[in-house]
Design an enzyme around this catalytic site. Structure first.
Site, PDB file in Angstrom:
ATOM      1  N   VAL A 156       1.004  -1.350   0.149  1.00  0.00           N
ATOM      2  CA  VAL A 156      -0.042   0.096  -0.023  1.00  0.00           C
ATOM      3  C   VAL A 156       1.080   1.286  -0.020  1.00  0.00           C
ATOM      4  CG1 VAL A 156      -1.677   1.072   1.209  1.00  0.00           C
ATOM      5  CG2 VAL A 156      -1.824  -1.372   1.040  1.00  0.00           C
ATOM      6  N   TYR A 157       1.840   1.164   0.746  1.00  0.00           N
ATOM      7  CA  TYR A 157       2.973   2.481   0.756  1.00  0.00           C
ATOM      8  C   TYR A 157       3.542   2.613  -0.630  1.00  0.00           C
ATOM      9  CZ  TYR A 157       7.000   5.147   1.484  1.00  0.00           C
ATOM     10  OH  TYR A 157       8.011   6.027   1.597  1.00  0.00           O
ATOM     11  N   ALA A 158       4.047   1.691  -1.159  1.00  0.00           N
ATOM     12  CA  ALA A 158       4.445   1.852  -2.520  1.00  0.00           C
ATOM     13  C   ALA A 158       3.654   2.059  -3.587  1.00  0.00           C
ATOM     14  CB  ALA A 158       5.258   0.373  -3.003  1.00  0.00           C
ATOM     15  N   SER A 214       0.829   3.768  -3.037  1.00  0.00           N
ATOM     16  CA  SER A 214       0.580   5.435  -2.952  1.00  0.00           C
ATOM     17  C   SER A 214       1.559   6.260  -3.313  1.00  0.00           C
ATOM     18  CB  SER A 214       0.215   5.804  -1.404  1.00  0.00           C
ATOM     19  OG  SER A 214       1.261   5.780  -0.912  1.00  0.00           O
ATOM     20  N   LYS A 215       2.828   5.830  -3.527  1.00  0.00           N
ATOM     21  CA  LYS A 215       3.937   6.561  -4.026  1.00  0.00           C
ATOM     22  C   LYS A 215       3.791   6.451  -5.615  1.00  0.00           C
ATOM     23  CE  LYS A 215       5.871   8.423  -0.309  1.00  0.00           C
ATOM     24  NZ  LYS A 215       5.840  10.077  -0.123  1.00  0.00           N
TER      25      LYS A 215
END
Length: 253
Positions: free
Chosen positions: A157-159, A161-162
Protein backbone atom coordinates in the site's frame (compact mmCIF):
# COMPACT_ATOMS: atom_id res chain seq x y z
CA UNK A 1 14.34 31.80 -11.46
CA UNK A 2 16.28 34.32 -9.44
CA UNK A 3 18.59 33.40 -6.60
CA UNK A 4 15.87 34.59 -4.23
CA UNK A 5 13.12 32.29 -5.34
CA UNK A 6 10.61 31.09 -2.76
CA UNK A 7 10.20 27.39 -1.99
CA UNK A 8 7.67 25.55 0.14
CA UNK A 9 8.67 22.16 1.57
CA UNK A 10 6.06 20.02 3.29
CA UNK A 11 7.08 17.96 6.29
CA UNK A 12 10.27 19.97 6.75
CA UNK A 13 10.48 19.69 10.53
CA UNK A 14 12.82 16.69 10.25
CA UNK A 15 14.33 14.08 7.96
CA UNK A 16 14.35 14.47 4.21
CA UNK A 17 12.07 17.52 4.35
CA UNK A 18 14.54 19.36 6.55
CA UNK A 19 17.40 18.33 4.27
CA UNK A 20 15.49 19.60 1.22
CA UNK A 21 14.76 22.91 2.94
CA UNK A 22 18.41 23.33 3.88
CA UNK A 23 19.57 22.36 0.40
CA UNK A 24 17.27 24.89 -1.24
CA UNK A 25 18.30 27.59 1.24
CA UNK A 26 21.98 26.99 0.51
CA UNK A 27 21.20 27.81 -3.11
CA UNK A 28 19.59 31.11 -2.15
CA UNK A 29 15.93 30.16 -1.83
CA UNK A 30 13.71 31.60 0.85
CA UNK A 31 11.86 28.68 2.38
CA UNK A 32 8.42 28.07 3.81
CA UNK A 33 8.81 25.15 6.22
CA UNK A 34 5.55 23.30 6.84
CA UNK A 35 4.86 20.88 9.63
CA UNK A 36 1.90 18.98 11.06
CA UNK A 37 2.77 18.21 14.68
CA UNK A 38 6.49 18.98 14.92
CA UNK A 39 6.39 22.71 15.64
CA UNK A 40 9.63 22.57 17.59
CA UNK A 41 11.37 20.72 14.78
CA UNK A 42 10.09 23.22 12.23
CA UNK A 43 11.41 26.06 14.39
CA UNK A 44 14.77 24.29 14.48
CA UNK A 45 14.80 24.01 10.68
CA UNK A 46 14.05 27.71 10.34
CA UNK A 47 16.81 28.51 12.82
CA UNK A 48 19.32 26.37 10.92
CA UNK A 49 18.51 28.25 7.72
CA UNK A 50 18.76 31.61 9.42
CA UNK A 51 22.02 30.70 11.15
CA UNK A 52 23.46 29.94 7.71
CA UNK A 53 22.42 33.38 6.45
CA UNK A 54 19.15 32.39 4.79
CA UNK A 55 15.54 33.26 5.43
CA UNK A 56 12.65 30.96 6.30
CA UNK A 57 9.30 30.81 8.02
CA UNK A 58 7.33 27.91 9.52
CA UNK A 59 3.64 27.28 8.83
CA UNK A 60 1.40 24.48 10.03
CA UNK A 61 -0.16 22.24 7.39
CA UNK A 62 -1.90 18.89 7.83
CA UNK A 63 -1.84 17.03 4.51
CA UNK A 64 -4.63 14.71 5.63
CA UNK A 65 -7.00 17.70 6.05
CA UNK A 66 -7.64 18.77 2.47
CA UNK A 67 -10.55 20.97 3.55
CA UNK A 68 -8.00 23.30 5.19
CA UNK A 69 -6.01 23.87 2.00
CA UNK A 70 -7.98 26.85 0.71
CA UNK A 71 -7.45 28.71 3.98
CA UNK A 72 -3.78 27.67 3.99
CA UNK A 73 -3.31 29.02 0.45
CA UNK A 74 -4.80 32.36 1.50
CA UNK A 75 -2.58 32.47 4.60
CA UNK A 76 0.45 31.56 2.50
CA UNK A 77 -0.24 34.33 -0.02
CA UNK A 78 -0.44 36.86 2.80
CA UNK A 79 2.78 35.54 4.35
CA UNK A 80 4.61 35.82 1.04
CA UNK A 81 3.36 39.37 0.53
CA UNK A 82 4.14 40.69 3.99
CA UNK A 83 7.42 38.84 4.57
CA UNK A 84 9.02 38.90 1.13
CA UNK A 85 6.93 41.30 -0.93
CA UNK A 86 5.98 38.52 -3.34
CA UNK A 87 2.76 37.12 -4.71
CA UNK A 88 4.24 33.93 -6.14
CA UNK A 89 5.69 30.63 -5.02
CA UNK A 90 8.51 29.27 -7.19
CA UNK A 91 9.09 25.75 -5.86
CA UNK A 92 6.74 23.27 -4.19
CA UNK A 93 8.28 20.15 -2.66
CA UNK A 94 5.71 17.54 -1.66
CA UNK A 95 7.83 15.67 0.85
CA UNK A 96 5.50 14.98 3.79
CA UNK A 97 4.29 11.42 4.02
CA UNK A 98 3.86 8.47 6.32
CA UNK A 99 5.10 4.91 6.22
CA UNK A 100 2.88 2.08 7.44
CA UNK A 101 4.00 -1.41 6.52
CA UNK A 102 1.65 -4.40 6.71
CA UNK A 103 1.36 -7.67 4.87
CA UNK A 104 -1.86 -8.19 2.93
CA UNK A 105 -3.77 -9.98 5.70
CA UNK A 106 -2.93 -7.26 8.22
CA UNK A 107 -3.92 -4.19 6.20
CA UNK A 108 -6.90 -2.41 7.72
CA UNK A 109 -9.17 0.12 6.06
CA UNK A 110 -7.96 2.73 8.54
CA UNK A 111 -4.27 2.20 7.78
CA UNK A 112 -4.94 1.97 4.03
CA UNK A 113 -6.81 5.27 4.10
CA UNK A 114 -4.15 6.93 6.25
CA UNK A 115 -1.46 6.05 3.70
CA UNK A 116 -3.44 7.08 0.63
CA UNK A 117 -4.80 10.25 2.21
CA UNK A 118 -1.40 11.53 3.31
CA UNK A 119 0.85 10.23 0.55
CA UNK A 120 -1.36 10.84 -2.48
CA UNK A 121 -4.68 12.57 -1.82
CA UNK A 122 -3.03 15.32 0.22
CA UNK A 123 -0.31 16.18 -2.31
CA UNK A 124 -2.83 16.09 -5.17
CA UNK A 125 -5.15 18.62 -3.58
CA UNK A 126 -2.28 20.73 -2.26
CA UNK A 127 -0.98 21.10 -5.81
CA UNK A 128 -4.50 22.02 -6.90
CA UNK A 129 -4.75 24.65 -4.15
CA UNK A 130 -1.32 26.16 -4.78
CA UNK A 131 -1.11 26.10 -8.58
CA UNK A 132 -2.77 29.55 -8.79
CA UNK A 133 0.09 30.83 -6.62
CA UNK A 134 2.89 29.12 -8.58
CA UNK A 135 5.02 31.39 -10.73
CA UNK A 136 5.33 30.88 -14.46
CA UNK A 137 8.27 28.49 -14.86
CA UNK A 138 7.76 27.13 -11.34
CA UNK A 139 8.77 23.69 -10.13
CA UNK A 140 6.88 20.93 -8.35
CA UNK A 141 8.92 18.06 -6.91
CA UNK A 142 7.09 15.06 -5.47
CA UNK A 143 9.02 12.76 -3.14
CA UNK A 144 8.41 9.10 -3.93
CA UNK A 145 10.44 6.01 -3.02
CA UNK A 146 12.69 3.44 -4.66
CA UNK A 147 10.05 0.91 -3.54
CA UNK A 148 8.05 1.75 -6.65
CA UNK A 149 10.80 -0.07 -8.59
CA UNK A 150 11.77 -2.94 -6.29
CA UNK A 151 9.55 -4.70 -3.80
CA UNK A 152 9.58 -5.90 -0.20
CA UNK A 153 6.94 -7.74 1.83
CA UNK A 154 4.57 -5.43 3.66
CA UNK A 155 5.13 -2.41 1.43
CA UNK A 156 2.28 -2.86 -1.07
CA UNK A 157 0.00 0.00 0.00
CA UNK A 158 2.85 2.38 0.82
CA UNK A 159 4.54 1.76 -2.54
CA UNK A 160 1.24 2.03 -4.42
CA UNK A 161 0.49 5.40 -2.83
CA UNK A 162 3.89 6.65 -4.00
CA UNK A 163 3.51 5.12 -7.46
CA UNK A 164 0.29 7.10 -7.81
CA UNK A 165 2.28 10.23 -7.00
CA UNK A 166 4.74 9.41 -9.77
CA UNK A 167 1.96 8.98 -12.33
CA UNK A 168 0.44 12.25 -11.13
CA UNK A 169 3.77 13.96 -11.74
CA UNK A 170 3.81 12.87 -15.39
CA UNK A 171 0.18 13.76 -16.03
CA UNK A 172 0.37 17.21 -14.47
CA UNK A 173 3.63 17.94 -16.28
CA UNK A 174 1.57 17.93 -19.47
CA UNK A 175 -1.28 19.97 -18.02
CA UNK A 176 0.96 22.65 -16.53
CA UNK A 177 3.69 22.60 -19.16
CA UNK A 178 2.17 25.54 -21.07
CA UNK A 179 2.95 27.70 -18.03
CA UNK A 180 6.53 26.44 -18.02
CA UNK A 181 5.93 24.56 -14.77
CA UNK A 182 8.14 21.48 -14.42
CA UNK A 183 6.91 18.53 -12.34
CA UNK A 184 9.17 15.65 -11.40
CA UNK A 185 9.41 12.90 -8.81
CA UNK A 186 12.47 12.10 -6.71
CA UNK A 187 12.63 8.52 -5.43
CA UNK A 188 14.99 8.08 -2.46
CA UNK A 189 16.38 4.69 -1.58
CA UNK A 190 17.32 3.53 1.94
CA UNK A 191 18.42 6.63 3.84
CA UNK A 192 19.63 7.19 7.40
CA UNK A 193 16.73 9.21 8.80
CA UNK A 194 14.19 8.69 11.58
CA UNK A 195 11.67 7.36 9.04
CA UNK A 196 10.08 4.06 10.09
CA UNK A 197 11.47 4.42 13.59
CA UNK A 198 14.98 5.25 12.40
CA UNK A 199 15.75 1.65 11.47
CA UNK A 200 17.91 2.59 8.47
CA UNK A 201 19.90 4.93 10.70
CA UNK A 202 20.18 2.95 13.94
CA UNK A 203 19.93 -0.80 13.20
CA UNK A 204 23.44 -2.07 12.29
CA UNK A 205 22.16 -5.40 10.95
CA UNK A 206 19.62 -3.73 8.65
CA UNK A 207 22.13 -1.09 7.56
CA UNK A 208 24.64 -3.80 6.66
CA UNK A 209 22.08 -5.79 4.69
CA UNK A 210 20.93 -2.72 2.75
CA UNK A 211 24.50 -1.58 2.09
CA UNK A 212 25.31 -4.99 0.62
CA UNK A 213 22.46 -4.58 -1.86
CA UNK A 214 23.53 -1.10 -2.99
CA UNK A 215 26.00 -0.37 -5.79
CA UNK A 216 27.79 2.29 -3.73
CA UNK A 217 27.95 0.02 -0.70
CA UNK A 218 26.11 2.05 1.94
CA UNK A 219 22.80 3.68 2.82
CA UNK A 220 22.16 7.26 1.84
CA UNK A 221 22.63 10.39 3.90
CA UNK A 222 19.74 12.87 4.27
CA UNK A 223 21.65 15.75 2.72
CA UNK A 224 22.29 13.67 -0.40
CA UNK A 225 18.54 13.53 -0.99
CA UNK A 226 18.08 17.18 -0.09
CA UNK A 227 20.82 18.24 -2.49
CA UNK A 228 19.25 16.18 -5.28
CA UNK A 229 15.91 17.89 -4.72
CA UNK A 230 17.55 21.31 -4.71
CA UNK A 231 19.46 20.49 -7.88
CA UNK A 232 16.27 19.38 -9.62
CA UNK A 233 14.67 22.69 -8.66
CA UNK A 234 17.57 24.65 -10.16
CA UNK A 235 18.03 26.16 -13.59
CA UNK A 236 20.61 23.49 -14.32
CA UNK A 237 17.71 21.01 -14.67
CA UNK A 238 15.40 23.38 -16.54
CA UNK A 239 14.80 20.94 -19.44
CA UNK A 240 13.76 18.05 -17.18
CA UNK A 241 10.08 17.41 -16.54
CA UNK A 242 7.73 14.42 -16.10
CA UNK A 243 10.63 12.29 -14.86
CA UNK A 244 11.19 9.91 -11.96
CA UNK A 245 14.73 10.38 -10.69
CA UNK A 246 15.90 7.72 -8.27
CA UNK A 247 18.43 8.77 -5.64
CA UNK A 248 19.34 5.44 -4.09
CA UNK A 249 23.04 4.83 -4.67
CA UNK A 250 22.05 1.97 -6.94
CA UNK A 251 19.88 -0.01 -4.54
CA UNK A 252 18.76 -3.51 -5.56
CA UNK A 253 19.83 -3.27 -9.19
Amino acid sequence: MTDHRIALVTGASRGLGRSAALGLARRGARVVVTYRGGAEGATDTVQMIQDAGGDAVAMRLDLSDVESFAAFATELAEELRTRWGSTRLDVLVNNAGIGLFDRLDDVTVERFDALVNTNFRGPFFLIQALVPHLAEGGRVINVSTSLTRHVSPGTSVYAASKAALEVLSRSLAVELGPRGIRINAVAPGPTATDFNGGAMRDDPELIGALAAQTALGRVGKPDEIGDAIAALASEDMRWVTAERIEVSGGALL
